[in-house]
Every structure is written in C-alpha cells, then in structure tokens.
Design a protein around this motif. Structure first.
Motif, short mmCIF file in Angstrom:
data_model
loop_
_atom_site.label_atom_id
_atom_site.label_comp_id
_atom_site.label_asym_id
_atom_site.label_seq_id
_atom_site.Cartn_x
_atom_site.Cartn_y
_atom_site.Cartn_z
N ASP A 193 74.37 69.14 20.62
CA ASP A 193 73.39 69.17 21.72
C ASP A 193 72.37 70.27 21.46
O ASP A 193 72.73 71.45 21.38
CB ASP A 193 74.13 69.42 23.04
N SER A 194 71.11 69.87 21.34
CA SER A 194 70.06 70.87 21.10
C SER A 194 69.64 71.57 22.38
O SER A 194 68.93 72.58 22.34
CB SER A 194 68.83 70.20 20.45
N CYS A 195 70.05 71.03 23.55
CA CYS A 195 69.74 71.64 24.84
C CYS A 195 71.04 71.72 25.62
O CYS A 195 71.30 70.89 26.51
CB CYS A 195 68.69 70.82 25.59
N VAL A 196 71.90 72.72 25.28
CA VAL A 196 73.27 72.75 25.80
C VAL A 196 73.34 73.02 27.30
O VAL A 196 74.37 72.73 27.93
CB VAL A 196 74.12 73.78 25.04
N LEU A 197 72.29 73.59 27.90
CA LEU A 197 72.35 73.95 29.32
C LEU A 197 71.66 72.95 30.23
O LEU A 197 71.71 73.08 31.46
CB LEU A 197 71.73 75.34 29.52
N ILE A 198 70.96 71.93 29.66
CA ILE A 198 70.23 70.96 30.46
C ILE A 198 70.68 69.56 30.05
O ILE A 198 70.66 69.22 28.87
CB ILE A 198 68.71 71.08 30.22
N PRO A 199 71.09 68.73 31.00
CA PRO A 199 71.51 67.37 30.64
C PRO A 199 70.38 66.59 29.98
O PRO A 199 69.21 66.68 30.39
CB PRO A 199 71.90 66.76 32.00
N GLY A 200 70.74 65.86 28.94
CA GLY A 200 69.74 65.09 28.23
C GLY A 200 70.32 63.78 27.73
O GLY A 200 71.35 63.30 28.20
N ILE A 201 69.64 63.18 26.75
CA ILE A 201 70.06 61.89 26.23
C ILE A 201 70.34 62.00 24.73
O ILE A 201 69.82 62.89 24.05
CB ILE A 201 68.99 60.81 26.50
N ALA A 202 71.17 61.08 24.25
CA ALA A 202 71.59 61.13 22.85
C ALA A 202 70.42 60.96 21.90
O ALA A 202 70.41 61.54 20.81
CB ALA A 202 72.64 60.05 22.60
N LYS A 203 69.42 60.15 22.30
CA LYS A 203 68.27 59.89 21.44
C LYS A 203 67.59 61.18 21.01
O LYS A 203 67.09 61.28 19.88
CB LYS A 203 67.28 58.98 22.18
N PHE A 204 67.57 62.16 21.94
CA PHE A 204 66.92 63.43 21.66
C PHE A 204 67.94 64.56 21.51
O PHE A 204 67.67 65.71 21.86
CB PHE A 204 65.90 63.76 22.76
N ASP A 246 58.12 59.63 28.28
CA ASP A 246 57.06 59.23 27.35
C ASP A 246 57.52 59.22 25.90
O ASP A 246 56.72 59.07 24.98
CB ASP A 246 55.84 60.13 27.52
N GLY A 247 58.84 59.40 25.69
CA GLY A 247 59.36 59.37 24.32
C GLY A 247 59.24 60.69 23.60
O GLY A 247 59.53 60.76 22.40
N ILE A 248 58.85 61.74 24.32
CA ILE A 248 58.73 63.07 23.74
C ILE A 248 59.65 64.00 24.54
O ILE A 248 59.47 64.14 25.75
CB ILE A 248 57.29 63.60 23.79
N PRO A 249 60.67 64.61 23.88
CA PRO A 249 61.59 65.47 24.65
C PRO A 249 60.83 66.64 25.28
O PRO A 249 59.84 67.13 24.73
CB PRO A 249 62.59 65.94 23.60
N ASP A 250 61.32 67.05 26.45
CA ASP A 250 60.63 68.09 27.23
C ASP A 250 60.35 69.35 26.42
O ASP A 250 59.30 69.98 26.60
CB ASP A 250 61.47 68.46 28.45
N ARG A 251 61.29 69.72 25.53
CA ARG A 251 61.10 70.97 24.80
C ARG A 251 59.93 70.90 23.82
O ARG A 251 59.43 71.93 23.36
CB ARG A 251 62.38 71.36 24.06
N LEU A 252 59.47 69.65 23.50
CA LEU A 252 58.32 69.48 22.60
C LEU A 252 57.11 68.92 23.35
O LEU A 252 56.06 68.70 22.75
CB LEU A 252 58.68 68.53 21.45
#
Length: 605
Positions: free
Chosen positions: A380-391, A400-406
């Motif tokens: 998990d590249s964002c261990v403290l925020i729930p996300g999706i496997a794709k990112f 929009d297909g762009i993870p929030d961190r980018l």
C-alpha cells in the motif's frame, strides 16, 4: 566463600538491572525461540571442608594418639554441562532447565602430624607396642562429580548483539567418586616389655603406660642414635625387620592407588550468570562465572585405621563423614535457540511472516492493513488512507483515473495532460489558472480571448470584433483628415523593423514616421494589402513568446487603423522566437529579435 558468593549474587543483580533498563524490543527475547540448548565448558577453583570421624579408639590399646587434621588443598576443577531449557510468557524472560553436569575435581588431601601407639603382635606371636609416625601423608585426588541440575533460567537480550542470562537452582548428585594416589610413608618402631613366666623364661606383655618403662626394649630411632650416634638407622631397621620385627623407616604403603566414593543423592546449589554475545537469532556465546555448593554425607568406616602395620594403608577419604564442597570459576559456551520465532507476536512464525517486525493478519501473511482498504501495508503506497488496488492502495477521490497523491486537483476530475485539473473551455489553460474558464483564450491574457487582436481582451473591449486602441476601450477612432504636409525627408523603407522593449507590446514612438509613410502608401493605393510579422527573443516559454509576438503585430496594426487604414487589409502573424534576426546570446541580439516587420503586397490595378 561467603564473600565470593555475595559478589556473584551482586554481579548477577546489577547486570540483570542494566539488562532490563536497556532492553531493545526490536531484538528482544520475545523474538527468540522458546527452547534453548546450553553447552558450556567450566573451569576454576575447588575446595572441600572435610569432617572426619575419630579413629583413635579403633586402635587396640591406643596410647598417645594424634590421628591428625585432614585438609583439602590445591583444588581446581574442570568440566562441562549441557542443558535443555524452555522459557515462558510473551517476553520469554523466565524459564526452567535441566540437563547433565560433569566435573573433574583435582586436589590434595593432607593429613598433618599423624602419630599412633597401639598394641600389636609380631610374626613370632610376641605382644609389643607399635609406634607409627606419618611422613607426608598426602593423597592426590581426582574426583568425578556427576550431577543433574534443575534450575530457574533468566535471560534478557538488551541489544542486537548483547544479552544477559542467569541460571540458579538445585544440583542432584549422581556420583562423587575419588581416585587417589598416596604419597605417604611411615616410620614403624617397636617397644617390647618382658616379664618372667611360670617356666622361668621371659614373656612379652603390652606396656600400656603413657610413658614406656626405661626397662623396656626400644627398637626406635631415638634409642639407636643414643647408643650409636653415627650409626645407620635405615640399616638397623632393615636388619630388625628381616628378623621378624615390625619396624622400618620411610615405609611406603603396599598399594598406593585406589578408589573411594561419597554417599550419592546429595542436593546442592548452582548459580551461573553469563553475558551473551549473539551471532544471530539462533546462536549466542555464553561468557560468565559459576558457583557450586554441595554438602556430602559419607558412611565413614566404623573401624577405620590409617595403618595397622607394615605396608598396610587405608585412604584418608575413608575417614570422611561429611564434606562441604565448593566450586567456582568461569564458564564459556554456546546457546542454541530453537522453536518458532515470532518477533511481532501476531501468531505467524517469522519464517512465514512477510512483515516479521509488525503485528499483522494471517490473510495478509502477517502484514498489517492500517487503513482497512483490503491492501496490506507492504503493498500500500498510502497506508493511512483507504484506496483502491489499481493505485496500490491510494485513493482517487474525483474518479479521473489519477490518484490523489499525483492529482493537482484531487476533488475535481481532469485529464492526465493537466495533472488531473479541468479545462472547461479547452484553451489549454487549466480552470484554476484561467480568468475566463468558460471562453477559450490565450495564455498571454490568462485564458481570456482578444477576438480583434487589438491587445484589449474581449471582456474589457467595447468593440471586441473591431480592432481599436486601449485608449478608446478597444474601439476604432475616426480617421485623421489628411493634411497637405510635405513628406518626411529621407527614404524610409516600409520593411524596417519596429523594435519593442522586453516583454512589451507598447508601440515605440520613434517608429511613428514609418507608420505615417506606410499608412500614406496604403491609402494611396487601395489595392495594396499589408502583412505584419511579430517576433520575440528566446526568453521565456515559447507559448508566451507566440502570444507576445502577435501582440506586437497587433500594436502596429492599431497605429495604422488609427490613421485611416482599413483593418481588413492588414494581416497579423505571431512567430514567437522561431525566426530570430540575430543571436539570442547577447543583449543586442535579443533587442534585434524583439520586432515587428511590415510587408506590403501590391494588388491588381
């Protein structure tokens, strides 16, 4: 011994306290295997406090007895032990251990000042007083001491490489066997007393007086030397012994070696603190000290006598009724850790745990999922925020297909080309930087349009479709009536470059004569058309330079329309810095490149 034992206990307590104070949990005992095997070599000093039975009464007619004082000296010990231990609890500090301990103990049993006088009978059946003096009554003893230890074990690993361990408990003795070699020799002397018998002859009797009568016959060293000061005592005794008398000087025991043992089954004490050096989580070296205390009871021979006559000998250990043995010294060895290791206590062995230092879940092979998004933290590249496997576990809030961190605009959908930010009017300028986000415009005017190209943006232009000066709010001015003035002297070339200041589109006043001439030519010949090419130097982004160069061309166009030239006859082009007239590496060269050039195209007559 009490002082030594006190020092050992104090050292154990102090080292234990230091170990607990400096515990480093990343390398702690909880991460180690629960089972251990200890193998140690031991070496040090050995003492025996011996108690002997009184044997004086065992001699018939005993007189002037001194059976001596038995002492153990020059003792040392060598040995080894092997233990199996198991530690309990989450921290695995305390446990139990047992095994086998083998010790070889060496020393001298020394009997001082042995002297005995007792009734004896010689080879001819004559009764006499046997006088015995001991010379160097010393036995070299090798004791084989085998025990089973049952100990409370303590350990504390306080850094990656260092730890402390201590064993304390009981020793159950299985065997205490002595192999002795005696160095003793004895002087045997005889005193005879004769009395008349019924037949008129003489009969020997035992003189039981403390001091023998001067009328007795003395076969002794003192008596011989009194009568023969320069005589050979050894020869004298040898001669008498050959005649059957029990006398001799420096007589060795007939058998110099033998074995004896103490009563087995005694219970003693073991204390064994050590410092550990860890080679790995599996193997550590032990370096420490040990102390053993063992009290032995022994069934001493009830009729024990050290010697009863020439060459007869019984080991001094047979007279021992009690022995308090102590051994102390240094130990060095190895500790091997066995069993499942689980450093993070998550119930998954380190061997199978992909995250052995962090408490985790079985479904993720021992790795945690801190944000609960179903993606383990190690993936998990964002261990403290729930996300999706794709990112890789990172969120995409605006979808929009762009993870929030980018995503530069994580709450509003936008294309990848603009890092996730929208551009509603499609003018290539993202909305957050666009002052006219719903109308296509140009970068020069922050996204706002300038339809007539007069340098006044549409929202500020009162005449957005017709070019006009800013001084007239973007609307054209009435043509100036022609005056009959003489043409300007000199031959001006219409294609002469009009030079602009840095980053400016303001028309330079020094080029007014050129504009006047060009306007006159265009009004004189209605069929002519005009192209104005704007240029910029290479400073700044090229997109900005294109708009800047177009603005310069439009600034020249405005000057011409102010002088009555129809704007439809004028074409403006912005080239940016793509067509330099000079080098952009010098200040003078850049000045030549910041220009607008007019080109007249003749029309048909």
């Amino acid at each position: 011994m009490k002082k030594i034992l006190s020092l050992l206990i104090a050292a154990t307590s102090a080292t234990s306290a230091i170990a607990q104070t400096n515990t480093v949990h990343s390398h702690g005992d909880s991460a180690m295997g629960r089972w251990v095997i200890d193998v140690n070599l031991l070496g040090g000093m050995a003492t025996q406090d011996l108690t002997t039975t009184s044997s004086s009464t065992n001699y018939p007619g005993a007189l002037n007895m001194n059976t001596g004082n038995l002492k153990y000296k020059n003792g040392y010990s060598l040995g080894a032990d092997a233990q199996l231990g198991v530690f309990f609890g989450k921290k695995k500090h305390f446990g139990l251990g047992t095994g086998i301990m083998f010790m070889q103990q060496y020393g001298d049993a020394i009997l001082d000042n042995y002297h005995a006088e007792f009734r004896a009978t010689d080879a001819a059946g004559n009764v006499f007083r046997q006088v015995v003096n001991g010379n160097d009554v010393r036995e070299s003893i090798k004791s084989t001491n085998i025990n089973i230890p049952l100990v409370l074990k303590y350990k504390n690993r306080f850094s990656k490489h260092w730890g402390f361990t201590a064993d304390a408990g009981a020793l159950f003795n299985l065997q205490m066997m002595h192999a002795y070699t005696t160095h003793a020799s004895f002087d045997y002397e005889a005193i005879y007393k004769f009395v008349p018998n019924e037949t008129g002859g003489m009969t020997s009797v035992y003189d039981n007086a403390a001091v023998a009568s001067s009328n007795d016959w003395f076969i002794t060293r003192a008596e011989f030397l009194r009568n023969n000061p320069n005589g050979n005592v050894q020869q004298y005794f040898d001669t008498k012994r050959a005649l059957g008398y029990s006398v001799g000087s420096g007589i060795k025991p007939g058998t110099s070696k033998g074995n004896s043992s103490y009563t087995t089954g005694s219970i003693g004490l073991l204390l064994q603190p050590s410092i550990n050096y860890f080679f790995s989580d599996k193997v550590a070296m032990n370096l420490g000290v040990y102390y053993m205390y063992q009290p032995f009871k022994n069934d001493a021979q009830a009729d024990y006598k050290l010697t009863t006559g020439m060459a007869n000998y019984s080991s001094v250990t047979n007279s021992v009724s009690e022995s308090k043995n102590q051994n102390y010294g240094v130990n060095v060895g190895l500790r091997f850790f066995m069993g499942k290791q689980d450093r993070d206590h998550d119930g998954i062995s380190d061997k199978k745990d992909k995250c052995p230092d962090v408490y985790g879940l079985a479904k993720f092979n021992g790795c945690p999922d801190t944000d609960g998004d179903g993606i383990p933290d190690n993936e998990d590249s964002c261990v403290l925020i729930p996300g999706i496997a794709k990112f890789h576990g990172c969120p995409d809030t605006d979808g929009d297909g762009i993870p929030d961190r980018l995503d530069a605009c994580p709450l509003v959908a936008g294309p990848i080309a603009f890092n996730g930010c929208p551009d509603r009017d499609g003018d290539g300028i993202i909305d957050k930087d666009d002052q006219c986000p719903d109308v296509p415009g140009i970068l020069l005017y922050h996204g706002c349009p300038d339809t007539d190209g007069d340098g006044v943006i549409d929202k500020d232009d009162k005449c957005p479709t017709v070019a006009g000066p800013a001084s007239n709010q973007g609307c054209p001015v009435e043509p100036v009536k022609e005056t009959h003035t003489e043409p300007v002297e000199g031959n001006l070339d219409v294609s002469t470059p009009i030079l602009f200041d840095v980053n400016m589109t303001t028309f330079p006043e020094e080029s007014t004569p050129l504009i006047e001439k060009t306007a006159t030519e265009l009004k004189r010949n209605k069929n002519m058309s005009l192209t104005i090419d704007g240029h910029a130097d290479a400073t700044g982004p090229e997109a900005a330079n294109v708009y800047l160069s177009l603005g310069r061309a439009n600034a020249v166009k405005v000057q011409l329309t102010k002088r009555g030239v129809n704007g439809k006859r004028i074409r403006t082009i912005g080239h940016g810095s793509s067509e330099p007239a000079a080098t952009n590496k010098t200040t003078d060269g850049k000045q030549e490149n910041r220009r607008a050039v007019m080109t007249i195209t003749p029309g048909r007559k």
